[in-house]
Design a protein around this motif. Structure first.
Motif, short mmCIF file in Angstrom:
data_model
loop_
_atom_site.label_atom_id
_atom_site.label_comp_id
_atom_site.label_asym_id
_atom_site.label_seq_id
_atom_site.Cartn_x
_atom_site.Cartn_y
_atom_site.Cartn_z
N UNK A 180 -4.53 6.07 -0.44
CA UNK A 180 -4.47 7.56 -0.05
C UNK A 180 -6.00 7.99 -0.43
N UNK A 181 -6.89 7.23 -0.22
CA UNK A 181 -8.20 7.90 -0.55
C UNK A 181 -8.73 8.78 0.61
N UNK A 182 -9.96 9.56 0.50
CA UNK A 182 -10.29 10.43 1.23
C UNK A 182 -10.74 9.80 2.42
N UNK A 183 -10.67 10.19 3.59
CA UNK A 183 -11.04 9.30 4.69
C UNK A 183 -12.56 9.54 4.68
N UNK A 184 -13.44 8.52 5.26
CA UNK A 184 -14.93 8.86 5.09
C UNK A 184 -15.11 9.41 6.39
N UNK A 185 -16.88 9.94 6.42
CA UNK A 185 -16.84 10.74 7.39
C UNK A 185 -16.88 9.80 8.85
N UNK A 186 -17.26 8.52 8.66
CA UNK A 186 -17.15 7.65 9.97
C UNK A 186 -15.48 7.65 10.59
N UNK A 187 -14.73 7.61 9.37
CA UNK A 187 -13.20 7.52 9.94
C UNK A 187 -12.81 8.90 10.64
N UNK A 188 -13.27 10.03 9.97
CA UNK A 188 -13.07 11.35 10.73
C UNK A 188 -13.58 11.35 12.00
N UNK A 189 -14.88 10.80 12.02
CA UNK A 189 -15.68 11.07 13.32
C UNK A 189 -14.87 10.04 14.30
N UNK A 190 -14.37 9.05 13.98
CA UNK A 190 -13.78 8.05 15.08
C UNK A 190 -12.52 8.60 15.37
N UNK A 191 -11.73 9.47 14.46
CA UNK A 191 -10.44 9.82 14.86
C UNK A 191 -10.27 11.29 15.59
N UNK A 192 -11.35 12.10 15.45
CA UNK A 192 -11.49 13.36 15.77
C UNK A 192 -11.23 13.85 17.21
N UNK A 193 -11.77 12.81 18.11
CA UNK A 193 -11.34 12.88 19.65
C UNK A 193 -9.96 12.87 19.84
N UNK A 194 -8.90 12.26 18.92
CA UNK A 194 -7.52 12.39 19.55
C UNK A 194 -6.94 13.60 19.24
N UNK A 195 -7.36 14.15 18.03
CA UNK A 195 -7.03 15.40 17.59
C UNK A 195 -7.41 16.70 18.52
N UNK A 196 -8.75 16.57 19.03
CA UNK A 196 -9.12 17.34 19.70
C UNK A 196 -8.19 17.53 21.13
N UNK A 197 -7.84 16.28 21.61
CA UNK A 197 -6.81 16.15 22.76
C UNK A 197 -5.52 16.82 22.44
N UNK A 198 -4.95 16.60 21.17
CA UNK A 198 -3.86 17.43 20.63
C UNK A 198 -3.90 18.91 20.62
N UNK A 199 -5.02 19.24 20.45
CA UNK A 199 -5.40 21.03 20.23
C UNK A 199 -5.49 21.31 21.65
N UNK A 200 -6.09 20.66 22.51
CA UNK A 200 -6.09 20.96 23.89
C UNK A 200 -4.77 21.04 24.44
N UNK A 201 -4.04 20.12 24.19
CA UNK A 201 -2.74 20.06 24.97
C UNK A 201 -1.64 20.92 24.29
N UNK A 202 -1.70 21.27 22.96
CA UNK A 202 -0.66 22.00 22.26
C UNK A 202 -1.27 23.64 22.77
N UNK A 203 -2.45 23.71 22.60
CA UNK A 203 -3.15 25.07 22.98
C UNK A 203 -2.76 26.05 21.76
N UNK A 204 -2.89 25.96 20.56
CA UNK A 204 -2.49 26.94 19.53
C UNK A 204 -3.62 28.04 19.60
N UNK A 205 -3.34 29.09 18.97
CA UNK A 205 -4.31 30.10 18.70
C UNK A 205 -4.70 30.08 17.43
N UNK A 206 -3.78 29.51 16.36
CA UNK A 206 -4.09 29.47 15.14
C UNK A 206 -4.10 27.95 14.51
N UNK A 207 -4.99 27.66 13.80
CA UNK A 207 -5.29 26.44 13.31
C UNK A 207 -5.15 26.47 11.61
N UNK A 208 -4.29 26.12 10.98
CA UNK A 208 -4.22 26.01 9.60
C UNK A 208 -4.74 24.76 9.25
#
Ligand code: URA
Length: 187
Positions: free
Chosen positions: A91-119
Motif C-alpha cells: 500500500x505504498x504511495x504510487x510513484x509519479x511514473x505510475x500516476x502518469x501511466x494510469x491517469x489517462x484511464x481516469x481521464x476517460x472515466x471523467x469524460x464518460x461519467x461527466x461529473x460536475x464535482x470531483x472530490x
C-alpha cells in the motif's frame, strides 16, 4: 462492444507500469458507469480492493460509505474511482511514473461519467488532479474551480481512521460536498 466495455477490456490488459505485475485485479471503480454529478477519487486499491476488484470496499471504504449514508447521498449521484487502478505493494504511495501511466484511464472515466464535482480523497489524488505542490491540510474543505469542474479536496478516509482528530473536518468537508451537489442539482 460499447465504449465502456472496451475501456474495461483495455484496463484489464494494461501493462503500462510495474504495478501490473503484482495485481490480482484491476480496480476500475465503484458505481454505475453512467453520467452523474459527483465523482470521488482516491489513491489506489488496497488489499481488499485488489482481492475483490472493486474500489473502497475495505476499512477506509466502510468509513466513506458510513458518512455518505449518514449525509443521505444518493448512490446514483456518485461514482468512485482511484488515481491508480492496481494495488501498490505494501500500500505504498504510487510513484509519479505510475500516476502518469494510469491517469489517462481516469481521464476517460471523467469524460464518460461527466461529473460536475470531483472530490479528491487525500493528498495523492489532490496533487495529481489539482496541483502537485499543494498541502492537503491547507486546501482541504475548499472549492477549487479548475477546467470546468468544482474540485473539493479532503482527507483520505484511511488517514481519518489513523488519526481521530481529522474526523470532524472530514465530516464538515463531506457536508460541503453535499451542499455543492444540492446546488448543482437545482440548476
Ligand atoms: N484506498 C484508496 O485510495 N482507494 C481504494 O479503493 C481503497 C483504499
Amino acid at each position: 462492444m460499447n465504449e465502456w466495455e472496451d475501456f474495461i477490456n483495455r484496463c484489464n490488459n494494461c501493462e503500462k507500469c510495474g504495478l501490473s505485475v503484482y495485481r490480482k485485479n484491476v480496480v476500475i471503480g465503484r458505481g454505475t458507469p453512467k453520467p452523474c454529478p459527483l465523482m470521488f477519487i482516491g489513491e489506489g486499491p488496497g488489499e481488499q480492493e485488489d482481492i475483490q476488484g472493486e474500489a473502497f470496499v475495505g476499512r477506509a471504504g466502510k468509513l466513506l460509505d458510513l458518512l455518505l449514508t449518514a449525509l443521505e447521498f444518493d448512490p446514483s449521484d456518485y461514482y468512485i474511482a482511484n488515481i491508480v487502478k492496481c494495488r501498490p505493494p505494501e500500500n505504498r504511495i504510487p510513484t509519479q511514473d505510475e500516476v502518469s501511466a494510469c491517469l489517462p484511464w481516469l481521464r476517460f472515466q471523467v469524460k464518460y461519467i461527466k461529473p460536475s464535482i470531483l472530490v479528491c480523497l487525500g493528498a495523492t489524488a489532490a496533487k495529481a488532479i489539482i496541483d502537485r505542490d499543494l498541502k492537503i491540510t491547507q486546501v482541504r474543505g475548499t472549492c477549487i474551480e479548475k477546467g470546468g469542474y468544482v474540485m473539493i479536496p479532503t482527507y483520505h478516509p484511511a488517514a481519518v481512521l489513523r488519526d481521530n482528530s481529522k474526523r470532524l473536518d472530514f465530516f464538515r468537508d463531506m457536508k460541503l460536498v453535499k451542499e455543492k451537489l444540492s446546488e448543482i442539482k437545482q440548476r
